[in-house]
Design an enzyme around this catalytic site. Sequence first.
Site, PDB file in Angstrom:
ATOM      1  N   TYR A 194     156.639 -31.131 -14.076  1.00  0.00           N
ATOM      2  CA  TYR A 194     155.396 -30.752 -13.410  1.00  0.00           C
ATOM      3  C   TYR A 194     154.502 -29.887 -14.301  1.00  0.00           C
ATOM      4  CZ  TYR A 194     156.395 -32.735  -8.797  1.00  0.00           C
ATOM      5  OH  TYR A 194     156.616 -33.591  -7.754  1.00  0.00           O
ATOM      6  N   GLU A 240     147.218 -33.057 -18.186  1.00  0.00           N
ATOM      7  CA  GLU A 240     146.021 -33.428 -17.427  1.00  0.00           C
ATOM      8  C   GLU A 240     144.857 -32.489 -17.743  1.00  0.00           C
ATOM      9  OE1 GLU A 240     147.153 -33.493 -13.357  1.00  0.00           O
ATOM     10  OE2 GLU A 240     148.769 -34.956 -13.660  1.00  0.00           O
TER      11      GLU A 240
END
Length: 295
Positions: free
Chosen positions: A217, A224
């Site tokens: 994560y 991103e």
Amino acid sequence: DRRPGPRAARAPASRGRGGGPGRPLLPLRAAGLAAPRLLRAAHGAPDGGGGGSGRRRFSGALGRTPPAPLPLSSTSPGCAATMASSEEDGTNGGASEAGEEREAAGKRRRRGLLATAWLTFYNIAMTAGWLVLAIAMVRFYMEKGTHKGLYRSIQKTLKFFQTFALLEIQNEESVVLFLVAWTVTEITRYSFYTFSLLDHLPYFVKWARYNFFIILYPVGVAGELLTIYAALPYVKKTGMFSIRLPNKYNVSFDYYYFLLITMASYIPLFPQLYFHMLRQRRKVLHGEVIVEKDD
């Protein structure tokens, strides 16, 4: 010889404990005590004492015993109508309601089976798709020996399974970060869903689901954010996906500022998701009881 006249009435005498004459009883009291004996005599039941002469004297004083009421025959019209009404209101109504409940339960079961079948197919397809993407990434790196050009080689497959590829990629390094994180995370997640639906969940899949995210994560989020940040100058220069005024709809949209807002939203949203997964990990793998507090 003094004998009572024909109209003289004597109060019937009671019998003592030894059977001898006792105190004279008043007519009402005598009638009250004699009534049970008279009823037993009328039904042929044996008397508990006093002899037949006493019963005859009391029957003469009280008159005939009223006949016992006859039980209502089940074949009489009134009783038949009552039973029919009761069956129609109770038995038939209950059977009808039970039939409706069974039919509704059958519909829910069929819908549940269809939903399970669809979800199973969807999760298998998504697992297979991300496996294809992972194999393509590994093959590209083995053939080229570098990650340069990786995104362009897999962008069609990626766009099919993930809509994040709306950006014009400017930084290949950040792409590798979120591609690796996405691929491993999605393969694990959809495998977990598939085996859970089939009620055959291997422990390794469950363990991977609640352990891999600890590293994946943060890596995926970093990739991103770096990718969005690298694309900002290009988006601002070209006006990519932006709508300018004037136009016939009289609306405007600036994709550059939309990306800035998206990056800022990671600050409150990512910690909530991450700590939620940590709580789920303790609950599933370690059996801890987690109490969610309302905000």
